[in-house]
Design a protein around this motif. Structure first.
Motif, PDB file in Angstrom:
ATOM      1  N   CYS A  54      -0.487 -13.544  -4.727  1.00  0.00           N
ATOM      2  CA  CYS A  54      -0.267 -13.878  -3.212  1.00  0.00           C
ATOM      3  C   CYS A  54      -1.274 -14.985  -2.883  1.00  0.00           C
ATOM      4  CB  CYS A  54      -0.571 -12.507  -2.258  1.00  0.00           C
ATOM      5  SG  CYS A  54      -0.427 -13.327  -0.558  1.00  0.00           S
ATOM      6  N   GLU A  55      -0.703 -16.238  -2.341  1.00  0.00           N
ATOM      7  CA  GLU A  55      -1.382 -17.268  -2.171  1.00  0.00           C
ATOM      8  C   GLU A  55      -2.327 -17.413  -0.822  1.00  0.00           C
ATOM      9  OE1 GLU A  55       1.471 -20.333  -2.567  1.00  0.00           O
ATOM     10  OE2 GLU A  55       1.437 -20.053  -4.776  1.00  0.00           O
ATOM     11  N   CYS A  56      -2.271 -16.220  -0.019  1.00  0.00           N
ATOM     12  CA  CYS A  56      -2.736 -16.050   1.406  1.00  0.00           C
ATOM     13  C   CYS A  56      -3.841 -14.935   1.154  1.00  0.00           C
ATOM     14  CB  CYS A  56      -1.688 -15.452   2.241  1.00  0.00           C
ATOM     15  SG  CYS A  56      -2.282 -14.861   3.762  1.00  0.00           S
ATOM     16  N   GLN A  57      -5.212 -15.665   1.317  1.00  0.00           N
ATOM     17  CA  GLN A  57      -6.234 -14.696   1.290  1.00  0.00           C
ATOM     18  C   GLN A  57      -6.193 -13.404   2.317  1.00  0.00           C
ATOM     19  OE1 GLN A  57      -9.565 -17.168   1.665  1.00  0.00           O
ATOM     20  NE2 GLN A  57      -9.534 -18.132  -0.490  1.00  0.00           N
ATOM     21  N   GLU A  58      -5.719 -13.817   3.497  1.00  0.00           N
ATOM     22  CA  GLU A  58      -5.781 -12.625   4.476  1.00  0.00           C
ATOM     23  C   GLU A  58      -5.048 -11.285   3.830  1.00  0.00           C
ATOM     24  OE1 GLU A  58      -3.802 -11.665   9.053  1.00  0.00           O
ATOM     25  OE2 GLU A  58      -4.858 -14.090   8.321  1.00  0.00           O
ATOM     26  N   CYS A  59      -3.650 -11.870   3.369  1.00  0.00           N
ATOM     27  CA  CYS A  59      -2.708 -10.546   3.051  1.00  0.00           C
ATOM     28  C   CYS A  59      -3.231 -10.154   1.499  1.00  0.00           C
ATOM     29  CB  CYS A  59      -1.226 -11.491   2.876  1.00  0.00           C
ATOM     30  SG  CYS A  59      -0.568 -11.592   4.584  1.00  0.00           S
ATOM     31  N   SER A  60      -3.930 -11.017   0.824  1.00  0.00           N
ATOM     32  CA  SER A  60      -4.384 -10.574  -0.361  1.00  0.00           C
ATOM     33  C   SER A  60      -5.346  -9.269  -0.485  1.00  0.00           C
ATOM     34  CB  SER A  60      -5.086 -11.663  -1.279  1.00  0.00           C
ATOM     35  OG  SER A  60      -4.145 -12.637  -1.849  1.00  0.00           O
ATOM     36  N   SER A  61      -5.989  -9.492   0.681  1.00  0.00           N
ATOM     37  CA  SER A  61      -7.188  -8.438   0.938  1.00  0.00           C
ATOM     38  C   SER A  61      -6.658  -7.128   1.739  1.00  0.00           C
ATOM     39  CB  SER A  61      -8.416  -8.862   1.817  1.00  0.00           C
ATOM     40  OG  SER A  61      -7.888  -9.230   3.163  1.00  0.00           O
ATOM     41  N   LYS A  62      -5.439  -7.311   2.304  1.00  0.00           N
ATOM     42  CA  LYS A  62      -4.739  -6.201   2.762  1.00  0.00           C
ATOM     43  C   LYS A  62      -3.754  -5.465   2.185  1.00  0.00           C
ATOM     44  CE  LYS A  62      -4.946  -8.206   7.663  1.00  0.00           C
ATOM     45  NZ  LYS A  62      -3.970  -8.671   8.688  1.00  0.00           N
ATOM     46  N   TYR A  63      -3.137  -6.320   1.064  1.00  0.00           N
ATOM     47  CA  TYR A  63      -2.105  -5.453   0.577  1.00  0.00           C
ATOM     48  C   TYR A  63      -2.095  -5.716  -0.859  1.00  0.00           C
ATOM     49  CZ  TYR A  63       0.571  -6.136   5.037  1.00  0.00           C
ATOM     50  OH  TYR A  63       0.647  -6.348   6.240  1.00  0.00           O
ATOM     51  N   ASP A  64      -1.342  -4.719  -1.745  1.00  0.00           N
ATOM     52  CA  ASP A  64      -1.348  -4.773  -3.189  1.00  0.00           C
ATOM     53  C   ASP A  64       0.349  -5.220  -3.405  1.00  0.00           C
ATOM     54  OD1 ASP A  64      -3.743  -3.872  -4.124  1.00  0.00           O
ATOM     55  OD2 ASP A  64      -3.172  -1.713  -3.616  1.00  0.00           O
ATOM     56  N   PHE A  65       0.254  -6.188  -4.353  1.00  0.00           N
ATOM     57  CA  PHE A  65       1.704  -6.618  -4.425  1.00  0.00           C
ATOM     58  C   PHE A  65       2.367  -6.418  -5.937  1.00  0.00           C
ATOM     59  CE2 PHE A  65      -0.159  -9.369  -1.284  1.00  0.00           C
ATOM     60  CZ  PHE A  65       0.587  -9.642  -0.600  1.00  0.00           C
ATOM     61  N   ASN A  66       3.469  -6.070  -5.771  1.00  0.00           N
ATOM     62  CA  ASN A  66       4.337  -5.879  -7.208  1.00  0.00           C
ATOM     63  C   ASN A  66       5.460  -6.687  -6.873  1.00  0.00           C
ATOM     64  OD1 ASN A  66       5.000  -4.933  -9.614  1.00  0.00           O
ATOM     65  ND2 ASN A  66       4.928  -2.775  -8.931  1.00  0.00           N
ATOM     66  N   ARG A  67       6.475  -6.564  -7.779  1.00  0.00           N
ATOM     67  CA  ARG A  67       7.579  -7.472  -7.852  1.00  0.00           C
ATOM     68  C   ARG A  67       8.483  -7.138  -6.442  1.00  0.00           C
ATOM     69  NH1 ARG A  67      12.185  -8.459 -12.301  1.00  0.00           N
ATOM     70  NH2 ARG A  67      13.370 -10.223 -11.336  1.00  0.00           N
ATOM     71  N   GLY A  68       8.442  -8.270  -5.493  1.00  0.00           N
ATOM     72  CA  GLY A  68       9.280  -8.079  -4.244  1.00  0.00           C
ATOM     73  C   GLY A  68       8.797  -6.733  -3.342  1.00  0.00           C
TER      74      GLY A  68
END
Length: 73
Positions: A54-68
């Motif tokens: 995730c290229e957004c620092q704000e969302c990187s700290s709020k969410y865990d990302f997986n494919r889609g």
């Protein structure tokens, strides 16, 4: 939550001696809508790896990302 797909790319790769494969790159809209989430997968024999960034620092700290997808931490 499901992320909106912005772009999909698949590039052929001749491989590194164990056979050919492809590199898959999918770009999604960030949950906040201000940036992007990039999923990349090397689907080459012997070199199968994937990452989601995730290229957004704000969302990187709020969410865990997986494919889609994004899930709250």
């Amino acid at each position: 939550m499901e992320l909106k797909v912005l772009n999909k790319e698949t590039d052929y790769h001749s491989g590194y001696g164990a056979g050919s494969g492809e590199i898959i790159r999918v770009t999604y809209a960030c949950p906040c809508g201000k940036s992007e989430v990039v999923f990349e997968k090397d689907d080459i024999p012997g070199f199968r790896d994937s990452s989601t960034i995730c290229e957004c620092q704000e969302c990187s700290s709020k969410y865990d990302f997986n494919r889609g997808t994004a899930t709250i931490k």
